[in-house]
Design an enzyme around this catalytic site. Structure first.
Site, short mmCIF file in Angstrom:
data_model
loop_
_atom_site.label_atom_id
_atom_site.label_comp_id
_atom_site.label_asym_id
_atom_site.label_seq_id
_atom_site.Cartn_x
_atom_site.Cartn_y
_atom_site.Cartn_z
N SER A 21 0.20 8.93 1.24
CA SER A 21 0.94 10.19 1.10
C SER A 21 2.06 10.32 2.12
O SER A 21 3.00 11.08 1.91
CB SER A 21 -0.02 11.37 1.25
OG SER A 21 -0.67 11.34 2.51
N VAL B 164 3.75 0.59 2.72
CA VAL B 164 3.62 -0.63 3.52
C VAL B 164 4.09 -1.82 2.69
O VAL B 164 3.77 -1.93 1.50
CB VAL B 164 2.16 -0.83 3.98
CG1 VAL B 164 2.04 -2.09 4.82
CG2 VAL B 164 1.68 0.38 4.78
N ASP C 48 -10.95 6.03 12.45
CA ASP C 48 -11.15 5.91 11.00
C ASP C 48 -11.47 4.45 10.64
O ASP C 48 -10.71 3.80 9.91
CB ASP C 48 -9.90 6.38 10.26
CG ASP C 48 -10.13 6.54 8.77
OD1 ASP C 48 -11.30 6.68 8.36
OD2 ASP C 48 -9.15 6.53 8.00
N ALA D 153 0.86 -1.19 0.00
CA ALA D 153 0.00 0.00 0.00
C ALA D 153 0.89 1.23 0.00
O ALA D 153 1.95 1.25 0.63
CB ALA D 153 -0.92 0.01 1.22
N SER D 154 0.45 2.26 -0.73
CA SER D 154 1.24 3.49 -0.81
C SER D 154 0.33 4.68 -0.49
O SER D 154 -0.65 4.92 -1.19
CB SER D 154 1.83 3.65 -2.21
OG SER D 154 2.54 4.86 -2.32
#
Length: 548
Positions: free
Chosen positions: A136, A140, A288, A133-134
């Site tokens: 800002s 990961v 979240d 995962a990328s």
């Protein structure tokens, strides 16, 4: 002058870049209305022809994405503020998930090895350099520790801090300028920027996220069906965090839920009970809980991951929240209005209008099946309608409730969170008023009273010392002061006339009552005095009657 000062600073290039992005997405008119167009050079450039076809909320969201992590985080904070912004704006800003093109592995490898103090091969038995995962602020990766534990490794993107600090300096200057010009007072821009700075400070230090994860994991130990990943603190630093890999399934992936034999209503109930426990009992909650952070596991377990954003609820807030939820369920308009006023801390408000709005609010909630998401969104609209601002911690809590409710409804469309929450709320309220709790509260009050009594002599001595030195001053503002002054002046005039008249009567009365012609045994001056006394009595009684 402020624009010239900013342009002379080291952030000159960043200021121009921000101005260009604002112009490109057609937001220059907003800056102009705020009186800030001179602050950001280039923001007055003509709007590209394709931009007006897009809505203003979408253009804002796209501009924030291009401006990078600081502005993405600002948008995510604003997405929680339904008490400030209409729903169409917050819904668009909710799409800001911070996805970004990945940084090349070699740059990340250098950052990772610098934080670990050893090579990747020494620290891990296996490391997959393909990005999982990328975002800002971080990227990961999957890896395996030397003992065979499957983990995920979160690494901060290099070079973030100078850019973020430049953005925060600029935003603070803008917020200060807006407040000095008296613009947008209800938005409290400087408070929003301060909340942004605090949120980014938390996200830039992964040890804080690790501590949050550890704390929630400990709190969730009584829930055997709730999974929170274990953090490997020996490999964790401000820029790197290593935690167990959780093979969860997103609640929105129908086929994968079917493959693990998920009991969707049971998963929804367990997730709701865990979230309510975090908020109402622990006071530390996942802020979240979107479908990527609240997942289903085999065996109908629920996993919570990614505690980069958490909320804290004080005991007083929890009690207030219980009162509000009970007022909504029972349709108590006074309770809703009073709680909103207590939270906003407003001094200038229209109670009649607020009371009428609260009555309409509870009527809407009782007209059908109560939805916690709809009730909270409507509550924030109630605040916005009456120009009352909620504290940031409550706005974050309400947004988390709404997000969690949406995920639970994806698992089970018939799920009723109110039905699940009601016994929890009643149990907590009974606990609050139990003899043990009342006794504990009484003890605390007695201790506070004792401390107050011990401090009183010192405070009194200080007060007397200030009085002797003539350093006590007070500023009192009374509504209708000119009218009050006029009334006091009239009363003083009347009192003076009455005193003078009484003095003349006392001096001349004994003389006059014996002089002049008489009638029925009384002199004419005696009859005049009697008539004046009767007339005065009538006027006094008339005045009292008019005031009733």
């Amino acid at each position: 002058m402020l624009a010239g000062t900013l342009l002379a600073l080291r952030d000159h290039a960043r200021v121009r870049a921000i101005g260009a992005v604002i112009a490109r997405y057609g937001m220059g008119d907003v800056m102009h209305r705020l009186g800030l167009s001179e602050l950001l050079p280039g923001s007055k450039t003509a709007v590209p022809s394709e931009m007006p076809e897009r809505s203003a909320p979408e253009r804002l969201r796209r501009a924030l994405e291009e401006l990078g992590p600081t502005f993405i985080k600002l948008g995510q904070i604003l997405a929680t503020r339904n008490d400030l912004l209409p729903v169409e704006w917050t819904q668009e800003l909710e799409k800001l998930q911070g996805h970004a093109a990945p940084v090349p592995w070699e740059s990340i490898r250098s950052e990772l090895e610098s934080a670990l103090g050893q090579t990747v091969e020494q620290a891990f038995a296996r490391f997959d350099d393909q990005v999982l995962a990328s975002a800002s602020m971080a990227q990961v990766y999957r890896a395996c520790l030397q003992d065979g534990t499957e983990v995920v490794v979160k690494v901060q993107r290099p070079g973030l801090e100078p850019l973020i600090q430049a953005d925060l300096r600029l935003l603070k200057q803008i917020a200060r300028l807006v407040q000095q010009q008296g613009l947008l007072p209800e938005y409290r821009p400087y408070d929003i920027v301060r909340a942004l700075a605090d949120a980014i400070a938390d996200e830039l230090d992964f040890t804080r996220e690790a501590a949050n994860t550890v704390a929630v994991r400990e709190n969730m130990e009584p829930f055997k069906d709730i999974v929170v990943p274990r953090v490997h603190m020996e490999w964790t630093s401000p820029t790197v965090m290593v935690q167990d890999f959780v093979p969860g399934v997103s609640p929105i992936k129908e086929a994968e839920l079917l493959a693990i034999g998920a009991d969707r209503p049971l998963l929804a109930r367990r997730g709701a009970l865990a979230f309510l426990h975090m908020v109402l009992e622990d006071g530390l909650f996942h802020a979240d809980p979107h479908p990527g952070n609240m997942m289903a596991l085999p065996g109908n377990k629920v996993a919570f991951i990614d505690f980069g954003l958490v909320g804290h609820v004080t005991e007083r807030r929890r009690q207030q929240l219980l009162v509000l939820l009970r007022a909504i369920v029972d349709g108590q308009a006074d309770g809703v209005a009073t709680t909103l006023l207590d939270w906003s801390g407003a001094e200038d408000f229209d109670w009649t209008r607020l009371e009428e709005s609260a009555q309409r609010y509870v009527a809407r909630q009782s007209s059908g099946l109560l939805s916690i998401s709809a009730a909270l969104l409507d509550f924030m609209a109630l605040a916005r309608e009456n120009h009352l601002i909620l504290p940031p911690d409550l706005a974050l809590l309400f947004k988390a409730f709404i997000t969690a409710d949406g995920v639970l409804k994806r698992l089970d469309p018939q799920f009723d969170v109110v039905e699940v929450a009601q016994p929890v709320i009643m149990g907590l309220m009974r606990k609050q008023y139990s003899p043990r709790r009342v006794y504990a509260d009484l003890q605390r009050s007695l201790l506070e009273s004792r401390q107050l009594a011990m401090d009183a002599p010192q405070l009194l001595r200080l007060l007397m010392h200030r009085v002797r030195q003539g350093k006590i001053s007070a500023r009192i503002q009374v509504e209708g002061m000119p009218r009050l002054a006029s009334s006091l002046e009239k009363a003083a005039t009347r009192l003076a006339i009455a005193i003078v008249t009484a003095a003349f009567v006392l001096i001349l009365g004994p003389v006059l009552v014996t002089r002049g012609p008489s009638w029925l045994g009384l002199t004419i001056f005696s009859w005049a005095g009697l008539l004046a006394a009767l007339l005065g009595l009538v006027l006094v009684l008339w005045g009292f009657w008019r005031r009733r």
